[in-house]
Design a protein around this motif. Sequence first.
Motif, mmCIF file in Angstrom:
data_model
loop_
_atom_site.group_PDB
_atom_site.id
_atom_site.type_symbol
_atom_site.label_atom_id
_atom_site.label_comp_id
_atom_site.label_asym_id
_atom_site.label_seq_id
_atom_site.Cartn_x
_atom_site.Cartn_y
_atom_site.Cartn_z
ATOM 1 N N ARG A 28 0.830 -1.207 0.000
ATOM 2 C CA ARG A 28 0.000 0.000 0.000
ATOM 3 C C ARG A 28 0.869 1.264 0.000
ATOM 4 N NH1 ARG A 28 -3.728 1.308 5.166
ATOM 5 N NH2 ARG A 28 -4.284 3.465 4.720
ATOM 6 N N PHE A 29 1.901 1.300 0.836
ATOM 7 C CA PHE A 29 2.803 2.469 0.873
ATOM 8 C C PHE A 29 3.421 2.696 -0.513
ATOM 9 C CE2 PHE A 29 3.581 1.419 5.616
ATOM 10 C CZ PHE A 29 2.510 2.212 5.991
ATOM 11 N N HIS A 30 3.847 1.614 -1.155
ATOM 12 C CA HIS A 30 4.486 1.746 -2.470
ATOM 13 C C HIS A 30 3.488 2.246 -3.510
ATOM 14 C CE1 HIS A 30 8.070 -1.114 -1.500
ATOM 15 N NE2 HIS A 30 8.019 -0.046 -0.740
ATOM 16 N N ARG A 31 2.280 1.666 -3.459
ATOM 17 C CA ARG A 31 1.235 2.053 -4.409
ATOM 18 C C ARG A 31 0.905 3.541 -4.242
ATOM 19 N NH1 ARG A 31 -1.866 -2.158 -2.962
ATOM 20 N NH2 ARG A 31 -3.186 -0.833 -1.659
ATOM 21 N N GLU A 32 0.866 3.993 -3.011
ATOM 22 C CA GLU A 32 0.473 5.375 -2.716
ATOM 23 C C GLU A 32 1.657 6.337 -2.764
ATOM 24 O OE1 GLU A 32 -2.869 6.076 -1.622
ATOM 25 O OE2 GLU A 32 -3.519 4.386 -0.397
ATOM 26 N N GLY A 33 2.867 5.798 -2.974
ATOM 27 C CA GLY A 33 4.041 6.648 -3.067
ATOM 28 C C GLY A 33 4.465 7.259 -1.743
ATOM 29 N N THR A 34 4.219 6.552 -0.662
ATOM 30 C CA THR A 34 4.583 7.042 0.672
ATOM 31 C C THR A 34 5.788 6.272 1.198
ATOM 32 O OG1 THR A 34 2.267 7.528 1.116
ATOM 33 C CG2 THR A 34 3.726 7.392 3.027
ATOM 34 N N SER A 35 6.764 6.997 1.683
ATOM 35 C CA SER A 35 7.941 6.349 2.241
ATOM 36 C C SER A 35 7.750 6.178 3.750
ATOM 37 C CB SER A 35 9.169 7.218 1.943
ATOM 38 O OG SER A 35 10.319 6.634 2.481
ATOM 39 N N ALA A 36 7.742 4.948 4.222
ATOM 40 C CA ALA A 36 7.545 4.682 5.654
ATOM 41 C C ALA A 36 8.890 4.375 6.307
ATOM 42 C CB ALA A 36 6.576 3.522 5.856
ATOM 43 N N ILE A 37 9.179 5.105 7.361
ATOM 44 C CA ILE A 37 10.469 4.997 8.046
ATOM 45 C C ILE A 37 10.217 4.747 9.526
ATOM 46 C CG2 ILE A 37 12.580 6.269 8.671
ATOM 47 C CD1 ILE A 37 12.075 7.911 6.044
ATOM 48 N N LEU A 107 -3.775 3.822 10.876
ATOM 49 C CA LEU A 107 -3.860 4.538 9.596
ATOM 50 C C LEU A 107 -5.258 4.511 8.998
ATOM 51 C CD1 LEU A 107 -0.529 3.346 7.938
ATOM 52 C CD2 LEU A 107 -0.998 5.581 8.949
ATOM 53 N N GLU A 108 -6.194 3.855 9.688
ATOM 54 C CA GLU A 108 -7.536 3.655 9.122
ATOM 55 C C GLU A 108 -8.196 4.943 8.643
ATOM 56 O OE1 GLU A 108 -9.774 1.279 11.905
ATOM 57 O OE2 GLU A 108 -9.103 -0.570 10.923
ATOM 58 N N ASP A 109 -8.078 6.015 9.446
ATOM 59 C CA ASP A 109 -8.752 7.265 9.044
ATOM 60 C C ASP A 109 -7.758 8.305 8.494
ATOM 61 O OD1 ASP A 109 -7.587 7.553 11.499
ATOM 62 O OD2 ASP A 109 -9.263 8.602 12.450
ATOM 63 N N TRP A 110 -6.613 7.826 8.010
ATOM 64 C CA TRP A 110 -5.642 8.746 7.389
ATOM 65 C C TRP A 110 -5.541 8.452 5.906
ATOM 66 C CZ3 TRP A 110 -0.510 9.588 10.590
ATOM 67 C CH2 TRP A 110 -0.794 10.421 11.688
ATOM 68 N N ASP A 111 -5.364 9.489 5.108
ATOM 69 C CA ASP A 111 -5.142 9.303 3.680
ATOM 70 C C ASP A 111 -3.633 9.195 3.435
ATOM 71 O OD1 ASP A 111 -5.089 9.266 0.974
ATOM 72 O OD2 ASP A 111 -6.356 11.037 0.692
ATOM 73 N N VAL A 112 -3.162 7.956 3.451
ATOM 74 C CA VAL A 112 -1.722 7.693 3.333
ATOM 75 C C VAL A 112 -1.149 8.263 2.036
ATOM 76 C CG1 VAL A 112 -0.049 5.809 3.059
ATOM 77 C CG2 VAL A 112 -1.782 5.679 4.843
ATOM 78 N N GLY A 113 -1.968 8.239 0.975
ATOM 79 C CA GLY A 113 -1.505 8.720 -0.332
ATOM 80 C C GLY A 113 -1.143 10.200 -0.326
#
Length: 232
Positions: A28-37, A107-113
């Motif tokens: 999901r992080f990759h699809r949305e282009g979010t870098s998780a650290i 993360l349920e109510d956050w827009d990770v994208g």
Amino acid sequence: MSPEPRLLEVRKNVLKQNDIVARALRDRFHREGTSAISLVSSPGAGKTTLLEKALTLLQPHYRVAALVGDLATENDARRLARSGAPVKQITTGTLCHLDAGMVERALEDWDVGKLDLLFVENVGNLVCPASYDLGEDLRLVLLSVTEGEDKPLKYPTIFNSADVAVITKIDLAAAVEFDEHSVQANIQAVRPGMRVVQVSARTGEGMDTFLRFMIEQAARLQKGVCADTGAL
Ligand code: MG
Ligand code: ZN
């Protein structure tokens, strides 16, 4: 019959279930282009202080947010929120680590994208966080100059599960007679070739290099993120 094998079996299944959730999060992080650290360390190594500084410096230029895990209290979330970035506390109760399900629920109510960088501060613990994949792209293990130089030798698993070692509180190095060569040698002994970054969140020393590295990570995943950190 001894109960141990059954307990081991249960533990193995818990870990397997965690890996399934972690894999879905990473996709999901990759699809949305979010870098998780993620950040791991023993309690008091300076995860929250480093993160507050990083969020404050990044927030005007990048879309950053943080999740922070502790057994109890919302204290760290309150500190991190001073940066102006969205922050959520995960309280684990009696559990001494985060797992992928807790990250997913937070993360349920956050827009990770909408995020360039998502930081996840784990519960202060150098043992079991090593076994739990949180779906992050980059795991930082922090070690402060006030801890023993032999920490990497005592806790090799967490150093092996992490991608980068961050030596914190370097403004105190002289006062505590921190032996940099020894700690570097110990890190390389357990994890040959591991990248080591040195920072002081208090004085700002090393923050440039540290932040540039975080941004480069995000830029690798997301074309919209400019790797030019000149504005920072
Ligand atoms: Mg903390
Ligand atoms: Zn634990």
